[in-house]
Structures are given as structure tokens and as C-alpha cells.
Motif scaffolding. Structure first.
Motif, PDB file in Angstrom:
ATOM      1  N   GLY A  29     -16.118  -1.005  18.814  1.00 15.11           N
ATOM      2  CA  GLY A  29     -17.001  -2.123  18.482  1.00 15.11           C
ATOM      3  C   GLY A  29     -18.462  -1.777  18.724  1.00 15.11           C
ATOM      4  N   MET A  30     -18.735  -1.120  19.840  1.00 19.90           N
ATOM      5  CA  MET A  30     -20.123  -0.727  20.131  1.00 19.90           C
ATOM      6  C   MET A  30     -20.612   0.319  19.145  1.00 19.90           C
ATOM      7  N   ALA A  31     -19.750   1.259  18.761  1.00 16.31           N
ATOM      8  CA  ALA A  31     -20.152   2.263  17.774  1.00 16.31           C
ATOM      9  C   ALA A  31     -20.455   1.611  16.436  1.00 16.31           C
ATOM     10  N   GLN A  32     -19.673   0.601  16.073  1.00 16.33           N
ATOM     11  CA  GLN A  32     -19.920  -0.106  14.823  1.00 16.33           C
ATOM     12  C   GLN A  32     -21.238  -0.870  14.871  1.00 16.33           C
ATOM     13  N   VAL A  33     -21.519  -1.533  15.978  1.00 21.84           N
ATOM     14  CA  VAL A  33     -22.786  -2.246  16.114  1.00 21.84           C
ATOM     15  C   VAL A  33     -23.949  -1.255  16.062  1.00 21.84           C
ATOM     16  N   LEU A  34     -23.791  -0.116  16.723  1.00 21.23           N
ATOM     17  CA  LEU A  34     -24.842   0.901  16.711  1.00 21.23           C
ATOM     18  C   LEU A  34     -25.087   1.415  15.295  1.00 21.23           C
ATOM     19  N   ARG A  35     -24.009   1.607  14.539  1.00 21.10           N
ATOM     20  CA  ARG A  35     -24.130   2.129  13.181  1.00 21.10           C
ATOM     21  C   ARG A  35     -24.651   1.084  12.192  1.00 21.10           C
ATOM     22  N   VAL A  36     -24.145  -0.119  12.271  1.00 22.13           N
ATOM     23  CA  VAL A  36     -24.454  -1.149  11.277  1.00 22.13           C
ATOM     24  C   VAL A  36     -25.708  -1.939  11.625  1.00 22.13           C
ATOM     25  N   ASP A  37     -25.862  -2.285  12.890  1.00 27.08           N
ATOM     26  CA  ASP A  37     -26.920  -3.213  13.292  1.00 27.08           C
ATOM     27  C   ASP A  37     -27.651  -2.639  14.503  1.00 27.08           C
ATOM     28  N   CYS A  38     -28.220  -1.475  14.352  1.00 31.39           N
ATOM     29  CA  CYS A  38     -28.840  -0.747  15.463  1.00 31.39           C
ATOM     30  C   CYS A  38     -29.940  -1.583  16.132  1.00 31.39           C
ATOM     31  N   PRO A  39     -29.841  -1.780  17.452  1.00 30.40           N
ATOM     32  CA  PRO A  39     -30.832  -2.609  18.138  1.00 30.40           C
ATOM     33  C   PRO A  39     -32.210  -1.958  18.238  1.00 30.40           C
ATOM     34  N   LEU A  40     -32.288  -0.658  18.033  1.00 26.65           N
ATOM     35  CA  LEU A  40     -33.593   0.002  18.100  1.00 26.65           C
ATOM     36  C   LEU A  40     -34.512  -0.457  16.974  1.00 26.65           C
ATOM     37  N   PHE A  41     -33.931  -0.860  15.856  1.00 27.39           N
ATOM     38  CA  PHE A  41     -34.717  -1.254  14.694  1.00 27.39           C
ATOM     39  C   PHE A  41     -34.580  -2.739  14.372  1.00 27.39           C
ATOM     40  N   LYS A  42     -34.001  -3.490  15.289  1.00 21.52           N
ATOM     41  CA  LYS A  42     -33.788  -4.929  15.072  1.00 21.52           C
ATOM     42  C   LYS A  42     -35.079  -5.691  15.294  1.00 21.52           C
ATOM     43  N   ARG A  43     -35.413  -6.563  14.373  1.00 23.95           N
ATOM     44  CA  ARG A  43     -36.632  -7.362  14.499  1.00 23.95           C
ATOM     45  C   ARG A  43     -36.415  -8.472  15.518  1.00 23.95           C
ATOM     46  N   GLY A  44     -37.466  -8.811  16.233  1.00 26.09           N
ATOM     47  CA  GLY A  44     -37.407  -9.917  17.172  1.00 26.09           C
ATOM     48  C   GLY A  44     -37.059  -9.536  18.596  1.00 26.09           C
ATOM     49  N   LEU A  45     -36.759  -8.267  18.848  1.00 25.96           N
ATOM     50  CA  LEU A  45     -36.437  -7.822  20.201  1.00 25.96           C
ATOM     51  C   LEU A  45     -37.643  -7.122  20.812  1.00 25.96           C
ATOM     52  N   SER A  46     -37.833  -7.332  22.106  1.00 28.39           N
ATOM     53  CA  SER A  46     -38.905  -6.609  22.800  1.00 28.39           C
ATOM     54  C   SER A  46     -38.422  -5.188  23.085  1.00 28.39           C
ATOM     55  N   VAL A  47     -39.328  -4.327  23.477  1.00 26.51           N
ATOM     56  CA  VAL A  47     -38.975  -2.937  23.767  1.00 26.51           C
ATOM     57  C   VAL A  47     -37.947  -2.851  24.898  1.00 26.51           C
ATOM     58  N   PRO A  48     -38.119  -3.566  26.028  1.00 23.53           N
ATOM     59  CA  PRO A  48     -37.077  -3.511  27.065  1.00 23.53           C
ATOM     60  C   PRO A  48     -35.709  -3.996  26.567  1.00 23.53           C
ATOM     61  N   GLN A  49     -35.688  -5.019  25.717  1.00 27.14           N
ATOM     62  CA  GLN A  49     -34.416  -5.493  25.171  1.00 27.14           C
ATOM     63  C   GLN A  49     -33.776  -4.440  24.275  1.00 27.14           C
ATOM     64  N   ARG A  50     -34.580  -3.784  23.455  1.00 30.44           N
ATOM     65  CA  ARG A  50     -34.050  -2.719  22.589  1.00 30.44           C
ATOM     66  C   ARG A  50     -33.437  -1.595  23.406  1.00 30.44           C
ATOM     67  N   LEU A  51     -34.149  -1.166  24.434  1.00 30.01           N
ATOM     68  CA  LEU A  51     -33.648  -0.077  25.274  1.00 30.01           C
ATOM     69  C   LEU A  51     -32.400  -0.494  26.043  1.00 30.01           C
ATOM     70  N   ASN A  52     -32.366  -1.733  26.496  1.00 32.24           N
ATOM     71  CA  ASN A  52     -31.196  -2.212  27.233  1.00 32.24           C
ATOM     72  C   ASN A  52     -29.956  -2.240  26.340  1.00 32.24           C
ATOM     73  N   TYR A  53     -30.072  -2.784  25.139  1.00 30.95           N
ATOM     74  CA  TYR A  53     -28.938  -2.808  24.216  1.00 30.95           C
ATOM     75  C   TYR A  53     -28.514  -1.392  23.832  1.00 30.95           C
ATOM     76  N   PHE A  54     -29.471  -0.531  23.565  1.00 33.94           N
ATOM     77  CA  PHE A  54     -29.157   0.839  23.177  1.00 33.94           C
ATOM     78  C   PHE A  54     -28.449   1.574  24.315  1.00 33.94           C
ATOM     79  N   ASN A  55     -28.918   1.373  25.542  1.00 37.12           N
ATOM     80  CA  ASN A  55     -28.280   1.995  26.687  1.00 37.12           C
ATOM     81  C   ASN A  55     -26.847   1.495  26.863  1.00 37.12           C
ATOM     82  N   ALA A  56     -26.613   0.212  26.663  1.00 39.05           N
ATOM     83  CA  ALA A  56     -25.258  -0.337  26.777  1.00 39.05           C
ATOM     84  C   ALA A  56     -24.331   0.282  25.732  1.00 39.05           C
ATOM     85  N   MET A  57     -24.847   0.545  24.545  1.00 36.79           N
ATOM     86  CA  MET A  57     -24.025   1.147  23.501  1.00 36.79           C
ATOM     87  C   MET A  57     -23.746   2.618  23.778  1.00 36.79           C
TER      88      MET A  57
END
Length: 73
Positions: A29-57
Motif C-alpha cells: 500500500g505504501m509503495a502504491q501511494v509513493l508511486r501514484v500519489d507521491c507526497p514530495l510533489f503533492k500540493r498543499g503540504l508543507s516541507v516538514p509534512q512532505r518529508l514526514n510522509y516520504f520517510n514513513a513510506m
């Protein structure tokens, strides 16, 4: 901070095989989210939020380097 009330409830896996299957589902599930809806390029997230989601994946991919190191020995 300690809270005196339960914040989560649920059932734990009863066998090692069931635990491994559950972790594999989570990793897929995490690999699919990383591939389909990557948080690094998601609009509306702050930099710490992007890094936190990416680290969790990326957490689920740490087994791959361990396997490579074990196979190289």
C-alpha cells in the motif's frame, strides 16, 4: 505526553505468518501511494509534512539493503 485513556483499539495478529502477511500488505500500500500519489510533489503540504510522509513510506524499503548485505556476506 501521557494520556490515561486508550487511543486505539483492534486485534493483533495471532501468528508470525499472519504478521508477515499484514506487513507485506502495508508495504504494498505504501509503495502504491509513493508511486501514484507521491507526497514530495503533492500540493498543499508543507516541507516538514512532505518529508514526514516520504520517510514513513521509505520505512518499508529498509529491508532491501539488509537483504543485499546478508547476500553479499
Amino acid at each position: 505526553m501521557y494520556l490515561r485513556r486508550p487511543l486505539a483499539a483492534g486485534l493483533a495478529t495471532e501468528t508470525l505468518a499472519a504478521h508477515v502477511r499484514q506487513r507485506v500488505r502495508w508495504a504494498r500500500g505504501m509503495a502504491q501511494v509513493l508511486r501514484v500519489d507521491c507526497p514530495l510533489f503533492k500540493r498543499g503540504l508543507s516541507v516538514p509534512q512532505r518529508l514526514n510522509y516520504f520517510n514513513a513510506m521509505l520505512h518499508f524499503f529498509f529491508g532491501i539493503p539488509r537483504l543485499i548485505m546478508l547476500a553479499a556476506r
